[in-house]
Design a protein around this motif. Structure first.
Motif, short mmCIF file in Angstrom:
data_model
loop_
_atom_site.label_atom_id
_atom_site.label_comp_id
_atom_site.label_asym_id
_atom_site.label_seq_id
_atom_site.Cartn_x
_atom_site.Cartn_y
_atom_site.Cartn_z
N ASP A 12 0.70 -1.16 -0.30
CA ASP A 12 -0.46 -0.05 0.23
C ASP A 12 1.00 0.63 -0.29
OD1 ASP A 12 -1.41 1.74 -0.02
OD2 ASP A 12 -2.74 1.34 2.30
N SER A 28 3.57 -0.48 -6.60
CA SER A 28 3.38 -0.87 -5.45
C SER A 28 3.27 -2.97 -6.51
CB SER A 28 1.42 -1.25 -5.49
OG SER A 28 0.70 -2.26 -4.28
N THR A 82 -2.10 -3.86 0.24
CA THR A 82 -1.98 -3.56 -1.27
C THR A 82 -3.45 -2.24 -1.28
OG1 THR A 82 -4.32 -4.53 -1.36
CG2 THR A 82 -2.33 -4.85 -2.55
N ALA A 83 -2.74 -1.31 -1.70
CA ALA A 83 -3.91 -0.03 -1.28
C ALA A 83 -5.37 -0.17 -1.02
CB ALA A 83 -3.82 1.21 -2.49
#
Length: 380
Positions: free
Chosen positions: A210, A240, A263-264
């Protein structure tokens, strides 16, 4: 004449400053209980992400000795019933049978309303109640207690197909890619998973994928310190896919058992960020054709039917293979678990029933229904 001489103070070397935690979350975590520590780990610390172009590994020993809170005596593990009884859905179902001990159509009408308002979904609720109504008219139920037993059996039957625990022993490293929108408890879930696998004597590594949110890298490093696992990270706005690719290479070279990649957090309507998920999957396959081995989507149990739309969109982009439903011990209605099971049939790997590490439970269909409905009328 006597002279009084003022004694000159002895010159001393300034005391070396004590080690201080790198982040506000670390500092607060020193004196907090494990439950509060997990809340702090999810809170946004100051923006101090690394700026190196290449991935940097953060080892637990690189953090200050006080960064990780001391393990307090573990509180007694509460049952599913104790954790879920306070949810709106459980209260609605329990009070329904308490208020309507008589077996009639009115009881079934109110049951249908309770199921729909509990996020089970209109179609699923209607089918369930109409099936019970037909059986009632055929006099299959002697009283409301018999109807309650039949309802419990039907609800468990809907969830048994998705009761599929995650087995991380098939590949090494086993790469878990976690996805979901902002605020669902993704970082906390990663921390709890790391703790679970570490307690199972597995080697674990985290990847701070992220890079969109400034505080995310620091949060994951905090969890790495608390769980005594290394974290591979770059700075904010780094690629990423590159971070997770580097982490997979590191995990393979060290024969690590489990790699969990963050992850974002993104809305399912954010096209650019959703496309990034697809890129991550494509890049990883250059190193391992079967990676990621699990795409674990974290769902906030309080979001209700909106969770269905989220899973549908994420599945189209990155191919979700398992679900974690969090925050079921609070204001969550809980019925969304049935809606997700009916709509997608995806395995529900874990559910979040509280803030401590042991409150991330492997999903158990019967225990979940036990938490929502009393086994016998008159029992809370």
């Amino acid at each position: 004449m006597l002279k009084f001489w003022k004694k000159k103070p002895t010159e001393t070397t300034p005391e070396a400053p004590r080690d201080v935690p790198a982040t506000a979350a670390d500092a607060a975590a020193q004196d907090q209980s494990p439950a509060m520590g997990e809340i702090l780990a999810e809170a946004a610390p100051p923006e101090s992400a690394p700026s190196a172009d290449e991935a940097v590994e953060y080892l637990p020993e690189q953090a200050t000795a006080t960064a990780a809170p001391a393990e307090a005596a573990a509180p007694a593990k509460l049952s599913w019933r104790e954790r879920l009884a306070g949810s709106g859905f459980a209260k609605g179902l329990s009070s329904l049978f308490s208020r309507n001990p008589k077996l009639d159509d009115d009881l079934l009408d109110q049951l249908e309303t309770t199921l729909i308002t509990g996020d089970v979904g209109v179609e699923a609720s209607t089918q369930l109640v109409e099936s019970l109504r037909k059986r009632m008219h055929k006099r299959e139920f002697a009283d409301a207690s018999a109807l309650l037993a039949a309802l419990r059996k039907d609800l468990i039957g809907q969830l048994l197909p998705v009761q599929q625990p995650l087995d991380v022993s098939g590949r090494k490293p086993y790469l878990i890619l976690t996805v979901g929108i902002n605020g669902v408890g993704k970082t906390t879930t990663i921390g709890k998973l790391a703790r679970r696998y570490r307690d199972e004597k597995r080697s674990v590594m985290l990847a701070a994928g992220d890079t969109f949110r400034a505080a995310a890298v620091e949060q994951l490093k905090t969890w790495g310190t608390r769980n005594d696992v290394p974290v591979i990270a770059q700075g904010q706005d780094a690629d990423s896919a590159s971070v997770i690719f580097d982490a997979l290479q590191a995990a393979r070279s060290r024969n690590t058992d489990v790699l969990i990649a963050d992850t974002a957090g993104r809305l399912h309507t954010q096209g650019g960020l959703m496309d990034e998920l697809g890129k991550i999957a494509r890049v990883l396959k250059k190193l391992d054709s079967e990676a990621p081995h699990e795409v674990l989507m974290v769902i906030d149990g309080t979001t209700g039917q909106n969770a269905v739309s989220q899973v549908r969109q994420f599945s189209q982009i990155v191919g979700v293979t398992g679900l974690v439903v969090t925050k079921l011990d609070g204001t969550a209605k809980g019925g969304v678990v049935f809606a997700l099971a009916r709509e997608f049939g995806l395995p529900i790997r874990y559910v979040g029933l509280g803030e401590t590490a042991t409150d991330l439970r492997v999903f158990d269909a019967e225990a979940f229904v036990d938490g929502l409905l009393p086994a016998v009328l008159g029992h809370a």
